[in-house]
Motif scaffolding. Structure first.
Motif, short mmCIF file in Angstrom:
data_model
loop_
_atom_site.label_atom_id
_atom_site.label_comp_id
_atom_site.label_asym_id
_atom_site.label_seq_id
_atom_site.Cartn_x
_atom_site.Cartn_y
_atom_site.Cartn_z
N ASN A 1 12.73 25.07 77.78
CA ASN A 1 12.84 24.24 78.98
C ASN A 1 13.53 22.92 78.64
O ASN A 1 13.70 22.55 77.47
CB ASN A 1 11.47 24.01 79.60
CG ASN A 1 10.49 23.41 78.62
OD1 ASN A 1 10.89 22.90 77.58
ND2 ASN A 1 9.22 23.49 78.95
N ILE A 2 13.92 22.21 79.68
CA ILE A 2 14.73 20.99 79.49
C ILE A 2 13.93 19.90 78.80
O ILE A 2 14.50 19.08 78.05
CB ILE A 2 15.28 20.52 80.86
CG1 ILE A 2 16.40 19.47 80.65
CG2 ILE A 2 14.16 19.98 81.71
CD1 ILE A 2 17.62 20.03 80.01
N GLU A 3 12.61 19.85 78.99
CA GLU A 3 11.80 18.81 78.34
C GLU A 3 11.74 19.02 76.84
O GLU A 3 11.84 18.06 76.06
CB GLU A 3 10.37 18.81 78.92
CG GLU A 3 10.24 18.28 80.34
CD GLU A 3 10.65 19.30 81.38
OE1 GLU A 3 10.91 20.47 80.96
OE2 GLU A 3 10.73 18.96 82.58
N TYR A 4 11.56 20.28 76.43
CA TYR A 4 11.53 20.58 74.99
C TYR A 4 12.87 20.26 74.35
O TYR A 4 12.94 19.66 73.25
CB TYR A 4 11.16 22.05 74.85
CG TYR A 4 11.00 22.52 73.41
CD1 TYR A 4 11.26 23.84 73.06
CD2 TYR A 4 10.59 21.65 72.42
CE1 TYR A 4 11.09 24.26 71.76
CE2 TYR A 4 10.43 22.05 71.12
CZ TYR A 4 10.69 23.36 70.78
OH TYR A 4 10.52 23.76 69.49
N LEU A 5 13.97 20.62 75.02
CA LEU A 5 15.30 20.36 74.48
C LEU A 5 15.58 18.86 74.41
O LEU A 5 16.14 18.35 73.43
CB LEU A 5 16.34 21.05 75.36
CG LEU A 5 17.80 21.01 74.89
CD1 LEU A 5 17.94 21.65 73.53
CD2 LEU A 5 18.68 21.74 75.90
N TRP A 6 15.14 18.11 75.43
CA TRP A 6 15.38 16.66 75.45
C TRP A 6 14.57 15.94 74.35
O TRP A 6 15.05 15.00 73.73
CB TRP A 6 14.99 16.13 76.82
CG TRP A 6 15.03 14.62 76.91
CD1 TRP A 6 16.11 13.82 76.86
CD2 TRP A 6 13.90 13.78 77.03
NE1 TRP A 6 15.75 12.50 76.95
CE2 TRP A 6 14.37 12.44 77.06
CE3 TRP A 6 12.54 13.99 77.13
CZ2 TRP A 6 13.52 11.35 77.19
CZ3 TRP A 6 11.71 12.91 77.26
CH2 TRP A 6 12.19 11.61 77.28
N SER A 7 13.32 16.43 74.09
CA SER A 7 12.51 15.81 73.03
C SER A 7 13.16 16.01 71.66
O SER A 7 13.10 15.14 70.80
CB SER A 7 11.11 16.41 73.04
OG SER A 7 11.15 17.79 72.75
N LEU B 1 17.57 12.65 67.58
CA LEU B 1 18.91 12.36 67.03
C LEU B 1 19.54 11.17 67.72
O LEU B 1 20.21 10.35 67.07
CB LEU B 1 19.80 13.61 67.19
CG LEU B 1 19.24 14.89 66.55
CD1 LEU B 1 20.16 16.07 66.84
CD2 LEU B 1 19.08 14.71 65.04
N ASP B 2 19.39 11.09 69.03
CA ASP B 2 19.98 9.98 69.78
C ASP B 2 18.95 9.54 70.83
O ASP B 2 18.70 10.26 71.81
CB ASP B 2 21.27 10.42 70.46
CG ASP B 2 21.98 9.25 71.12
OD1 ASP B 2 23.00 9.49 71.80
OD2 ASP B 2 21.52 8.08 70.98
N SER B 3 18.34 8.38 70.65
CA SER B 3 17.27 7.92 71.54
C SER B 3 17.81 7.47 72.89
O SER B 3 17.04 7.31 73.83
CB SER B 3 16.49 6.77 70.89
OG SER B 3 17.36 5.69 70.61
N ARG B 4 19.12 7.25 73.03
CA ARG B 4 19.67 6.77 74.29
C ARG B 4 19.99 7.90 75.28
O ARG B 4 20.28 7.64 76.44
CB ARG B 4 20.95 5.96 74.03
CG ARG B 4 20.70 4.66 73.26
CD ARG B 4 22.01 3.98 72.91
NE ARG B 4 22.84 4.81 72.02
CZ ARG B 4 24.06 4.49 71.65
NH1 ARG B 4 24.62 3.37 72.07
NH2 ARG B 4 24.73 5.28 70.83
N ILE B 5 19.95 9.10 74.84
CA ILE B 5 20.30 10.21 75.71
C ILE B 5 19.13 10.52 76.64
O ILE B 5 17.97 10.34 76.28
CB ILE B 5 20.68 11.45 74.88
CG1 ILE B 5 21.36 12.50 75.78
CG2 ILE B 5 19.46 12.05 74.20
CD1 ILE B 5 22.02 13.60 74.98
#
Length: 604
Positions: A547-553, A558-562
């Motif tokens: 899911n998108i939450e797992y991918l975003w975490s 790697l990049d905290s601004r994304i």
């Protein structure tokens, strides 16, 4: 000393030997008052009456005289002044006696401790006596507290003193903590610090138990007298049978006002066995008079029933009028809540109107249900249309009809049984009167009738059992039908949810394909290409998607601004590399992204 042991000692104080100078008359009077002694050298009235320390006072007034025993040490009784307030310490002074002197303890020290007071305590323990103290000196000191009945002195500088009354023990406890010095000697054997405490003696406890038993006997006697007073009177005795009394009773049976009393006497006479061949005709006439009141009682019952029906009708009419007024009140509240009038009321007024409206509606509904219940009781009929439309109502009607039929069969069975018993009794009476040893045609016909009635009764019982079995079968069928209906409804709900989930997934895929065709798959920067590579590697490792939450975490490490929105927009721009799928049913429905670039290459 013998007189003291017998309880006959009295106070014998030589006031000429008390030559202490009075420096503080008030303190001296207080100390002497606590010991029950007359202050020396002070003019005026005695502070404590002689009844405390002189045998002339008789405090042993029992409950048998109706007077509660008075404790002279109770404050407010006029014998001693009220105790000082608890925050003011009690001042103890030096006490001079004929053979010794008592010095008070240090007022800064805590008061001496005492054990729990035993019930009916009249004996005190006195410890810390001087070694040279004799029984005469001990009696001289403690007889100021009251009459001493016995002194038991030990060789180890202590003794037990038994007083005549319980309140004298409290005065002896006051001397606890005093230092006692014999004469003017300074020898250790002539001085000692007194410790006075309650003592547990068998004689005291025995007297206390005797007193308690006496009080218990008085209480039982009082309760018995009260029960005898409240017990209802015995019923009046019924006179014995005689011809004169029977004639008077026959006249009373004809009087409506005296019928209840007369019928009781008649019943008692019959139960006593007063009926014989000589008095049978007289008793028969009295029984006939009693039977004549049956019609009167039935007429009274009919009159009361008519009054009850009239009262029911008036109650129903009054309830209808009340319900009409409730309807009008509710209509007023409903009109007030419309916007045309509602806007002109304040907030508090609206709140009150709303509360009043709800309360009126509840009362209106309650009265309406009560009126409908009265009408249902009067009608007790159900329309055929309603029974045909609703199968549950039809089943309820069938059940009620079966129950009514079963009840009717039971009543008929009971009536037949009663008739059978009556026939049997008649047969036995006929046999006894005629003394016939052979069976006549009449007896044979009666036996045949009895057999026929027995067969009829058995058939009715079998019919009743079959009806009950049918009723039980119908109930079981109804329960099975209800269970099947609930199971079917549950299956229908599950199928509807699955169909809705499939349709939503198909619509989302179509929208995604249309949007992907419209968008250009081109990349804008090197950062997007780097992100696509990392996401492709991550999703390739997770073949079942994420899911998108797992991918975003993961990407945020790697990049905290994304942000998650940027990642989702990037995945939606590349539909041939990433696809979105829905998993789960109902509340567990979840969106997952999968890597599908290898499948996209084959279709190009």
């Amino acid at each position: 000393m013998a007189a003291a042991a017998d309880g006959l000692g009295s106070i014998a104080i030589d006031t000429t030997q008390l030559n202490m100078s009075v420096t503080d008359p008030t303190a001296w009077a207080t100390a002497m008052n606590n010991l029950g002694m007359v202050p020396v050298g002070l003019a005026g009235q005695q502070l404590v009456t002689d009844s405390i320390c002189v045998p002339g006072f008789d405090p042993s007034l029992s409950m048998m005289t109706g007077i509660t025993p008075i404790n002279p040490m109770i404050p407010g009784m006029g014998l001693v002044p009220p105790p000082p307030p608890t925050d003011v310490p009690v001042v103890k002074e030096i006490i001079h006696c004929k053979s010794c002197t008592l010095f008070p303890p240090n007022p800064n020290l805590p008061p001496p401790s005492t054990r729990e007071r035993p019930p009916g305590c009249k004996t005190v323990f006195v410890g810390g006596l001087p070694e040279n103290a004799t029984e005469e000196i001990i009696q001289e000191v403690f007889e100021q507290c009251g009459d001493i009945t016995a002194i038991r002195k030990s060789k180890k500088n202590f003794c037990h003193i038994r007083f005549a009354e319980e309140f004298m023990v409290d005065k002896a406890i006051y001397l606890s903590g005093y230092r006692m010095r014999l004469g003017s000697s300074t020898d250790k054997k002539d001085s000692g610090r007194l410790h006075v405490d309650f003592a547990q003696a068998r004689d005291d406890f025995y007297e206390w138990e005797c007193k308690q038993r006496m009080l218990a006997r008085e209480e039982r006697h009082r309760r018995k007298m009260e029960e005898d007073r409240l017990r209802p009177p015995s019923p009046p005795a019924i006179m014995h049978y005689s011809e004169h009394e029977a004639a008077l009773l026959a006249e009373k049976l004809k009087d409506d006002s005296k019928f209840s009393e007369a019928i009781t006497v008649l019943l008692t006479w019959i139960e006593r066995g007063e009926v014989n061949r000589r008095s049978a005709n007289q008793f028969y006439s009295m029984v006939q008079s009693a039977n004549s009141h049956v019609r009167r009682l039935m007429n009274e019952k009919a009159a009361h029933e008519q009054e009850m029906e009239q009262a029911k009708e008036s109650f129903k009419n009054a309830l209808t009028g009340i319900l009409t007024q409730f309807e009008q009140i509710v209509a007023v509240f409903n009109a007030s809540t419309r916007q045309k009038a509602w806007d002109h009321f304040s907030k508090a007024q609206r709140k009150n109107i709303d509360i009043w409206r709800k309360h009126s509606e509840e009362l209106r509904n309650a009265h309406s249900e009560q009126l409908m219940g009265i009408r249902r009781e009067e009608e007790m009929e159900m329309s055929d249309d309603d029974s045909g439309d609703n199968p549950s109502k039809k089943l309820r009607v069938d059940d009620s009809a079966l129950a009514i039929q079963a009840y009717a069969l039971k009543e008929e069975n009971d009536s037949l049984r009663w008739q059978l018993d009556a026939y049997r009794n008649e047969v036995e009476l006929l046999k006894q009167e005629k003394g016939q040893l052979f069976r006549t045609e009449e007896s044979l016909t009666k036996d045949q009738q009895l057999q026929f009635l027995q067969q009829t009764m058995q058939g009715m019982q079998q019919q009743l059992l079959s009806i009950q079995e049918e009723l039980n079968n119908k109930k079981s069928e109804l329960e099975q039908a209800k269970e099947e209906q609930t199971h079917t409804q549950a299956m229908l709900k599950v199928l509807q949810e699955q169909e809705i989930n499939v349709l939503t997934v198909a619509l989302v895929n179509q929208d995604r394909e249309k949007n992907s065709e419209k968008r250009s798959p081109g990349l804008k920067s090197e950062k997007e290409a780097l992100l696509i590579g990392i996401i492709s590697t991550f999703l390739h490792v997770h073949p079942f998607g994420a899911n998108i939450e797992y991918l975003w975490s993961y990407m945020q490490q790697l990049d905290s601004r994304i942000s998650a929105n940027e990642i989702e927009m990037l995945l939606m721009r590349l539909p041939r590399m990433f696809k979105q799928e829905f998993t789960g049913v109902g509340a567990t429905l979840e969106k997952r992204w999968k890597f599908c670039a290898f499948e996209g290459i084959k279709t190009i």
